[in-house]
Design a protein around this motif. Structure first.
Motif, PDB file in Angstrom:
ATOM      1  N   PRO A  15       0.837  -1.199   0.000  1.00  0.00           N
ATOM      2  CA  PRO A  15       0.000   0.000   0.000  1.00  0.00           C
ATOM      3  C   PRO A  15       0.873   1.250   0.000  1.00  0.00           C
ATOM      4  CG  PRO A  15      -0.800  -1.571   1.615  1.00  0.00           C
ATOM      5  CD  PRO A  15       0.521  -2.089   1.121  1.00  0.00           C
ATOM      6  N   TYR A  17       0.944   5.771  -0.042  1.00  0.00           N
ATOM      7  CA  TYR A  17       0.269   7.043   0.171  1.00  0.00           C
ATOM      8  C   TYR A  17       0.313   7.825  -1.143  1.00  0.00           C
ATOM      9  CZ  TYR A  17       0.712   5.843   5.087  1.00  0.00           C
ATOM     10  OH  TYR A  17       0.634   5.203   6.293  1.00  0.00           O
ATOM     11  N   ALA A  18      -0.827   8.359  -1.569  1.00  0.00           N
ATOM     12  CA  ALA A  18      -0.893   9.081  -2.843  1.00  0.00           C
ATOM     13  C   ALA A  18      -0.196  10.437  -2.754  1.00  0.00           C
ATOM     14  CB  ALA A  18      -2.341   9.252  -3.281  1.00  0.00           C
ATOM     15  N   ASP A  22      -0.991  12.413   3.547  1.00  0.00           N
ATOM     16  CA  ASP A  22      -2.197  11.582   3.534  1.00  0.00           C
ATOM     17  C   ASP A  22      -2.233  10.674   4.757  1.00  0.00           C
ATOM     18  OD1 ASP A  22      -3.004  12.680   1.160  1.00  0.00           O
ATOM     19  OD2 ASP A  22      -2.698  10.865  -0.043  1.00  0.00           O
ATOM     20  N   ASP A  26      -3.349   3.556   0.043  1.00  0.00           N
ATOM     21  CA  ASP A  26      -4.303   2.875  -0.838  1.00  0.00           C
ATOM     22  C   ASP A  26      -4.143   1.367  -0.801  1.00  0.00           C
ATOM     23  OD1 ASP A  26      -5.643   5.145  -1.841  1.00  0.00           O
ATOM     24  OD2 ASP A  26      -4.024   5.504  -3.275  1.00  0.00           O
ATOM     25  N   LEU A  28      -5.210  -2.073  -2.801  1.00  0.00           N
ATOM     26  CA  LEU A  28      -5.574  -2.447  -4.160  1.00  0.00           C
ATOM     27  C   LEU A  28      -6.296  -3.791  -4.180  1.00  0.00           C
ATOM     28  CD1 LEU A  28      -2.149  -1.617  -5.878  1.00  0.00           C
ATOM     29  CD2 LEU A  28      -4.046  -0.073  -5.333  1.00  0.00           C
ATOM     30  N   THR A  45      -7.391  -8.286  -1.011  1.00  0.00           N
ATOM     31  CA  THR A  45      -6.321  -7.352  -1.355  1.00  0.00           C
ATOM     32  C   THR A  45      -4.970  -8.057  -1.477  1.00  0.00           C
ATOM     33  OG1 THR A  45      -5.769  -6.836   0.944  1.00  0.00           O
ATOM     34  CG2 THR A  45      -7.494  -5.477  -0.119  1.00  0.00           C
ATOM     35  N   ARG A  62     -12.738   4.978  -0.074  1.00  0.00           N
ATOM     36  CA  ARG A  62     -12.091   6.029  -0.868  1.00  0.00           C
ATOM     37  C   ARG A  62     -13.185   7.006  -1.285  1.00  0.00           C
ATOM     38  NH1 ARG A  62      -9.666   5.495  -5.319  1.00  0.00           N
ATOM     39  NH2 ARG A  62      -8.067   6.974  -4.738  1.00  0.00           N
ATOM     40  N   ARG A 108      -7.568   0.696  -6.959  1.00  0.00           N
ATOM     41  CA  ARG A 108      -7.600   1.190  -5.587  1.00  0.00           C
ATOM     42  C   ARG A 108      -9.032   1.082  -5.075  1.00  0.00           C
ATOM     43  NH1 ARG A 108      -5.108   6.956  -6.273  1.00  0.00           N
ATOM     44  NH2 ARG A 108      -6.460   6.833  -8.081  1.00  0.00           N
ATOM     45  N   GLN A 111      -8.730   2.523   1.699  1.00  0.00           N
ATOM     46  CA  GLN A 111      -7.525   3.066   2.307  1.00  0.00           C
ATOM     47  C   GLN A 111      -7.292   2.397   3.650  1.00  0.00           C
ATOM     48  OE1 GLN A 111      -6.799   7.423   1.847  1.00  0.00           O
ATOM     49  NE2 GLN A 111      -8.975   7.410   1.329  1.00  0.00           N
TER      50      GLN A 111
END
Length: 151
Positions: A15, A17-18, A22, A26, A28, A45, A62, A108, A111
């Protein structure tokens, strides 16, 4: 700057962080799923973690998926306890009444927020101390409607 915490992980993709700052990283999807209108599904996931004692991970929706497609998490936030070592799965719900939503591996879907949690001692008493709020809850403070008056 906050202190970072090491979390051991087994995952097809770690995972991320965008953006700097943040709170959530994320998660997936590890599988293909089609969510029909009103349908829910448990989506894997492929992520397994080992949290340090005194920490918890919360799986949260999200906002973009919710706003654009009506996709949310049924049991939000999902709680991942420090002792859990299984795969993190997300129960997604399509709230759109008309459109199906397709999820592909690598999309995604949620979170993951990791936070410290104190261990508490529950102390039985006969009465609780007074507070300004008291027993008010479930909308007791009213809400602001679009016309600007309190209801």
């Amino acid at each position: 700057m906050t202190e970072s915490v090491d979390v051991l992980i087994i995952a097809p993709e770690v995972p991320a962080y965008a953006h700097p700052g943040d709170a959530g990283a994320d998660l997936l999807s590890a599988e293909s799923v089609r969510l029909a209108p009103g349908e829910r599904a448990l989506v894997g996931t492929g992520v397994r973690i080992a949290l340090p004692d005194g920490y918890v991970a919360f799986v949260v929706p999200r906002s973009g998926l919710a706003t654009k497609h009506g996709i949310t998490i049924v049991n939000s936030p999902g709680t991942v306890d420090a002792g859990y070592r299984g795969e993190i799965k997300v129960t997604l719900l399509n709230t759109d009444a008309a459109e199906a939503y397709d999820i592909a591996p690598g999309d995604r879907i949620a979170q993951l927020i990791v936070m410290p949690v104190p261990r508490v001692r529950f102390i039985p008493v006969e009465t609780l101390p007074e507070s300004a709020r008291g027993e008010g809850g479930f909308g007791s403070t009213g809400y602001q409607n679009t016309l600007g008056s309190n209801a």
